[in-house]
Design a protein around this motif. Structure first.
Motif, PDB file in Angstrom:
ATOM      1  N   VAL A   1       0.872  -1.173   0.000  1.00 47.09           N
ATOM      2  CA  VAL A   1       0.000   0.000   0.000  1.00 47.09           C
ATOM      3  C   VAL A   1       0.911   1.226   0.000  1.00 47.09           C
ATOM      4  CG1 VAL A   1      -1.798   1.290   1.192  1.00 47.09           C
ATOM      5  CG2 VAL A   1      -1.835  -1.217   1.208  1.00 47.09           C
ATOM      6  N   TYR A   2       0.685   2.130  -0.936  1.00 45.26           N
ATOM      7  CA  TYR A   2       1.513   3.324  -1.079  1.00 45.26           C
ATOM      8  C   TYR A   2       0.776   4.521  -0.503  1.00 45.26           C
ATOM      9  CZ  TYR A   2       4.946   0.900  -3.889  1.00 45.26           C
ATOM     10  OH  TYR A   2       5.941   0.048  -4.312  1.00 45.26           O
ATOM     11  N   TYR A   3       1.482   5.252   0.354  1.00 47.15           N
ATOM     12  CA  TYR A   3       0.909   6.403   1.054  1.00 47.15           C
ATOM     13  C   TYR A   3       1.651   7.681   0.683  1.00 47.15           C
ATOM     14  CZ  TYR A   3      -1.147   2.889   4.165  1.00 47.15           C
ATOM     15  OH  TYR A   3      -1.843   1.820   4.679  1.00 47.15           O
ATOM     16  N   CYS A   4       0.900   8.735   0.571  1.00 47.44           N
ATOM     17  CA  CYS A   4       1.445  10.062   0.340  1.00 47.44           C
ATOM     18  C   CYS A   4       1.504  10.802   1.676  1.00 47.44           C
ATOM     19  CB  CYS A   4       0.525  10.796  -0.633  1.00 47.44           C
ATOM     20  SG  CYS A   4       0.968  12.497  -0.992  1.00 47.44           S
ATOM     21  N   ARG A   5       2.549  11.596   1.865  1.00 47.01           N
ATOM     22  CA  ARG A   5       2.676  12.376   3.081  1.00 47.01           C
ATOM     23  C   ARG A   5       3.096  13.796   2.753  1.00 47.01           C
ATOM     24  NH1 ARG A   5       7.333  12.036   7.672  1.00 47.01           N
ATOM     25  NH2 ARG A   5       8.433  13.071   5.989  1.00 47.01           N
ATOM     26  N   ALA A   6       2.473  14.750   3.456  1.00 43.08           N
ATOM     27  CA  ALA A   6       2.885  16.157   3.405  1.00 43.08           C
ATOM     28  C   ALA A   6       3.502  16.497   4.749  1.00 43.08           C
ATOM     29  CB  ALA A   6       1.683  17.052   3.124  1.00 43.08           C
ATOM     30  N   HIS A   7       4.677  17.098   4.730  1.00 49.20           N
ATOM     31  CA  HIS A   7       5.389  17.369   5.978  1.00 49.20           C
ATOM     32  C   HIS A   7       6.002  18.757   5.948  1.00 49.20           C
ATOM     33  CE1 HIS A   7       9.161  17.015   8.554  1.00 49.20           C
ATOM     34  NE2 HIS A   7       8.160  16.909   9.406  1.00 49.20           N
ATOM     35  N   ARG A   8       5.810  19.461   7.058  1.00 50.65           N
ATOM     36  CA  ARG A   8       6.465  20.751   7.225  1.00 50.65           C
ATOM     37  C   ARG A   8       7.087  20.767   8.597  1.00 50.65           C
ATOM     38  NH1 ARG A   8       3.289  26.253   5.903  1.00 50.65           N
ATOM     39  NH2 ARG A   8       1.944  25.507   7.617  1.00 50.65           N
TER      40      ARG A   8
END
Length: 117
Positions: free
Chosen positions: A93-100
């Motif tokens: 399962v491929y997950y996208c992540r946004a990180h700051r």
């Protein structure tokens, strides 16, 4: 808040290609590091690729270097993962992540990629 929705997963034969998309809403992704991670059955989630800020600096896991390409379209608020020469071990399962930094992060719900003949 950032909402992330992945798409593009599916069943593909070994050696085939897929392109995953991660559409963001809520805030512009140009302010975030955007990454792809994956989790195979019975294994921990692992890093796949990252693209940083608007400069487009990228980094990849050794297992996907030369086969996967991460890119971003800030105008469409979307991140992509082009996956070529897929192997059965890429199944996850491929997950996208946004990180700051330092601690703001968001995950998508994931999209299944299965590589099998």
């Amino acid at each position: 808040q950032v909402q992330l929705v992945e798409s593009g997963g599916g069943l593909v034969q070994p050696g085939g290609s897929l392109r995953l998309s991660c559409a963001a809403s809520g805030r512009t992704i140009s302010a975030y590091e955007m990454g792809w991670f994956r989790q195979a059955p019975g294994k921990e989630r692992e890093f796949v690729a990252i693209i940083k800020w608007s400069f487009g600096i990228t980094n990849y896991a050794d297992s996907v270097k030369g086969r996967f390409t991460i890119s971003r379209d800030n105008a469409k608020n979307t991140v992509y993962l082009q996956m070529n020469s897929l192997k059965p071990e890429d199944t996850a399962v491929y997950y996208c992540r946004a990180h700051r930094p330092p601690a703001e992060g968001y995950w998508g719900q994931g999209t299944q990629v299965t590589v099998s003949s």
